[in-house]
Design a protein around this motif. Sequence first.
Motif, PDB file in Angstrom:
ATOM      1  N   PRO A 191      -9.336   1.544   6.504  1.00  0.00           N
ATOM      2  CA  PRO A 191      -8.684   1.841   7.376  1.00  0.00           C
ATOM      3  C   PRO A 191      -7.253   1.140   6.995  1.00  0.00           C
ATOM      4  CG  PRO A 191     -10.162   0.132   7.614  1.00  0.00           C
ATOM      5  CD  PRO A 191     -10.542   0.667   6.741  1.00  0.00           C
ATOM      6  N   VAL A 192      -6.389   1.405   7.734  1.00  0.00           N
ATOM      7  CA  VAL A 192      -4.976   0.992   6.696  1.00  0.00           C
ATOM      8  C   VAL A 192      -5.059  -1.014   7.194  1.00  0.00           C
ATOM      9  CG1 VAL A 192      -2.141   1.200   7.772  1.00  0.00           C
ATOM     10  CG2 VAL A 192      -3.382   3.424   7.757  1.00  0.00           C
ATOM     11  N   GLU A 193      -4.462  -1.637   6.755  1.00  0.00           N
ATOM     12  CA  GLU A 193      -4.045  -2.676   6.499  1.00  0.00           C
ATOM     13  C   GLU A 193      -2.315  -3.283   6.910  1.00  0.00           C
ATOM     14  OE1 GLU A 193      -6.499  -4.827   3.993  1.00  0.00           O
ATOM     15  OE2 GLU A 193      -8.471  -3.972   4.306  1.00  0.00           O
ATOM     16  N   GLN A 194      -2.584  -4.112   7.368  1.00  0.00           N
ATOM     17  CA  GLN A 194      -1.212  -5.611   8.064  1.00  0.00           C
ATOM     18  C   GLN A 194      -1.371  -6.206   6.419  1.00  0.00           C
ATOM     19  OE1 GLN A 194       1.162  -4.073   9.025  1.00  0.00           O
ATOM     20  NE2 GLN A 194       0.453  -2.131  10.443  1.00  0.00           N
ATOM     21  N   PRO A 195       0.089  -5.755   5.987  1.00  0.00           N
ATOM     22  CA  PRO A 195      -0.191  -7.939   5.283  1.00  0.00           C
ATOM     23  C   PRO A 195      -0.906  -8.751   5.877  1.00  0.00           C
ATOM     24  CG  PRO A 195       2.222  -6.078   4.408  1.00  0.00           C
ATOM     25  CD  PRO A 195       1.521  -6.025   6.165  1.00  0.00           C
ATOM     26  N   THR A 196      -0.834  -9.771   5.192  1.00  0.00           N
ATOM     27  CA  THR A 196      -1.669 -10.994   5.806  1.00  0.00           C
ATOM     28  C   THR A 196      -1.469 -12.722   5.367  1.00  0.00           C
ATOM     29  OG1 THR A 196      -3.783 -11.383   4.109  1.00  0.00           O
ATOM     30  CG2 THR A 196      -3.781 -10.309   6.340  1.00  0.00           C
ATOM     31  N   LYS A 197      -0.634 -11.927   4.193  1.00  0.00           N
ATOM     32  CA  LYS A 197      -0.173 -13.762   3.447  1.00  0.00           C
ATOM     33  C   LYS A 197       1.591 -12.987   3.259  1.00  0.00           C
ATOM     34  CE  LYS A 197      -0.208 -16.495  -0.836  1.00  0.00           C
ATOM     35  NZ  LYS A 197      -0.913 -16.337  -2.256  1.00  0.00           N
ATOM     36  N   PHE A 198       2.441 -14.267   3.566  1.00  0.00           N
ATOM     37  CA  PHE A 198       3.951 -14.054   3.396  1.00  0.00           C
ATOM     38  C   PHE A 198       4.452 -14.830   2.777  1.00  0.00           C
ATOM     39  CE2 PHE A 198       3.059 -12.134   7.416  1.00  0.00           C
ATOM     40  CZ  PHE A 198       2.622 -10.510   7.273  1.00  0.00           C
ATOM     41  N   LEU A 258      -1.015  -8.088  -1.550  1.00  0.00           N
ATOM     42  CA  LEU A 258      -0.587  -6.790  -2.009  1.00  0.00           C
ATOM     43  C   LEU A 258      -0.809  -6.094  -2.552  1.00  0.00           C
ATOM     44  CD1 LEU A 258       2.803  -6.182   0.162  1.00  0.00           C
ATOM     45  CD2 LEU A 258       0.496  -6.030   0.848  1.00  0.00           C
ATOM     46  N   PHE A 259      -0.837  -6.426  -4.329  1.00  0.00           N
ATOM     47  CA  PHE A 259      -1.513  -5.513  -5.503  1.00  0.00           C
ATOM     48  C   PHE A 259      -2.597  -5.530  -5.420  1.00  0.00           C
ATOM     49  CE2 PHE A 259       3.300  -6.019  -7.217  1.00  0.00           C
ATOM     50  CZ  PHE A 259       3.321  -4.806  -6.941  1.00  0.00           C
ATOM     51  N   ARG A 260      -3.396  -7.186  -5.385  1.00  0.00           N
ATOM     52  CA  ARG A 260      -4.431  -7.641  -4.916  1.00  0.00           C
ATOM     53  C   ARG A 260      -5.481  -6.174  -4.241  1.00  0.00           C
ATOM     54  NH1 ARG A 260      -2.449 -12.358  -6.725  1.00  0.00           N
ATOM     55  NH2 ARG A 260      -2.574 -13.043  -4.577  1.00  0.00           N
ATOM     56  N   ARG A 261      -5.203  -6.735  -3.317  1.00  0.00           N
ATOM     57  CA  ARG A 261      -5.519  -5.733  -2.073  1.00  0.00           C
ATOM     58  C   ARG A 261      -5.791  -4.423  -1.958  1.00  0.00           C
ATOM     59  NH1 ARG A 261      -2.622  -7.509   3.333  1.00  0.00           N
ATOM     60  NH2 ARG A 261      -4.811  -6.625   4.194  1.00  0.00           N
ATOM     61  N   ALA A 262      -4.384  -3.518  -2.829  1.00  0.00           N
ATOM     62  CA  ALA A 262      -4.723  -3.035  -3.293  1.00  0.00           C
ATOM     63  C   ALA A 262      -5.727  -2.479  -4.469  1.00  0.00           C
ATOM     64  CB  ALA A 262      -3.031  -2.191  -4.333  1.00  0.00           C
ATOM     65  N   ALA A 263      -5.968  -3.112  -5.530  1.00  0.00           N
ATOM     66  CA  ALA A 263      -7.287  -2.477  -6.264  1.00  0.00           C
ATOM     67  C   ALA A 263      -8.681  -3.059  -4.918  1.00  0.00           C
ATOM     68  CB  ALA A 263      -7.406  -3.773  -6.762  1.00  0.00           C
ATOM     69  N   ASP A 264      -8.707  -3.674  -3.875  1.00  0.00           N
ATOM     70  CA  ASP A 264      -9.549  -3.076  -3.276  1.00  0.00           C
ATOM     71  C   ASP A 264      -9.950  -1.733  -2.918  1.00  0.00           C
ATOM     72  OD1 ASP A 264     -10.807  -5.946  -3.405  1.00  0.00           O
ATOM     73  OD2 ASP A 264      -9.365  -6.694  -2.405  1.00  0.00           O
ATOM     74  N   TYR A 265      -8.512  -1.115  -2.184  1.00  0.00           N
ATOM     75  CA  TYR A 265      -8.644  -0.010  -2.254  1.00  0.00           C
ATOM     76  C   TYR A 265      -8.854   1.504  -3.339  1.00  0.00           C
ATOM     77  CZ  TYR A 265      -6.121  -0.371   2.756  1.00  0.00           C
ATOM     78  OH  TYR A 265      -5.734  -0.553   3.740  1.00  0.00           O
ATOM     79  N   VAL A 266      -9.171   0.754  -4.452  1.00  0.00           N
ATOM     80  CA  VAL A 266      -9.063   2.252  -5.264  1.00  0.00           C
ATOM     81  C   VAL A 266     -10.583   1.917  -5.449  1.00  0.00           C
ATOM     82  CG1 VAL A 266      -9.129   1.825  -7.954  1.00  0.00           C
ATOM     83  CG2 VAL A 266      -6.611   1.582  -6.616  1.00  0.00           C
ATOM     84  N   ASP A 267     -10.874   0.130  -5.500  1.00  0.00           N
ATOM     85  CA  ASP A 267     -12.722  -0.173  -5.888  1.00  0.00           C
ATOM     86  C   ASP A 267     -13.285   0.676  -4.835  1.00  0.00           C
ATOM     87  OD1 ASP A 267     -14.444  -1.260  -7.293  1.00  0.00           O
ATOM     88  OD2 ASP A 267     -14.843  -1.859  -5.327  1.00  0.00           O
ATOM     89  N   LYS A 268     -12.788   0.834  -3.761  1.00  0.00           N
ATOM     90  CA  LYS A 268     -13.818   1.432  -2.434  1.00  0.00           C
ATOM     91  C   LYS A 268     -13.751   2.290  -2.772  1.00  0.00           C
ATOM     92  CE  LYS A 268     -13.451  -2.270   1.142  1.00  0.00           C
ATOM     93  NZ  LYS A 268     -12.098  -1.939   2.248  1.00  0.00           N
ATOM     94  N   ILE A 269     -12.203   3.519  -3.135  1.00  0.00           N
ATOM     95  CA  ILE A 269     -12.229   5.265  -3.468  1.00  0.00           C
ATOM     96  C   ILE A 269     -13.195   5.562  -4.946  1.00  0.00           C
ATOM     97  CG2 ILE A 269     -10.674   7.050  -4.563  1.00  0.00           C
ATOM     98  CD1 ILE A 269      -8.637   5.778  -2.066  1.00  0.00           C
TER      99      ILE A 269
END
Length: 125
Positions: free
Chosen positions: A94-101, A73-84
């Motif tokens: 878009p809002v994303e759901q977790p994909t790795k459990f 989730l933290f790695r994916r949050a970095a993608d959001y920051v990069d896009k912004i």
Amino acid sequence: MLEIRRAKDIVPAFEALKGRADALYVCTDPVLAGQRIRINTLANVAQLPTITNFREYVEAGSLMSYGPSLPDLFRRAADYVDKILRGTKPGDIPVEQPTKFDLVINLTTAKALGLEVRCSRAPTR
């Protein structure tokens, strides 16, 4: 279901559980996260297997956890920051759901509770 609002509510909650539960699901919130060692100690003394959402509870003595992978989730949050930072408006992402459990089992706790853990894998094709 028991409501715990403060750390001092934990022991009375376990007293209320005596003879009424075979296992315990521990919800994640700031009060309980800060008391996870205490909760796991009380649960293990009462011979109550516990399941939670995050591996940190298992590392503190809970039997098992199943939930989203926080590092992922933290790695994916970095993608959001990069896009912004590259100019994408936050409202356009878009809002994303977790994909790795992660499923994590504490074998020491399982043994102390008298539980046998077996692992089987599906055949690889």
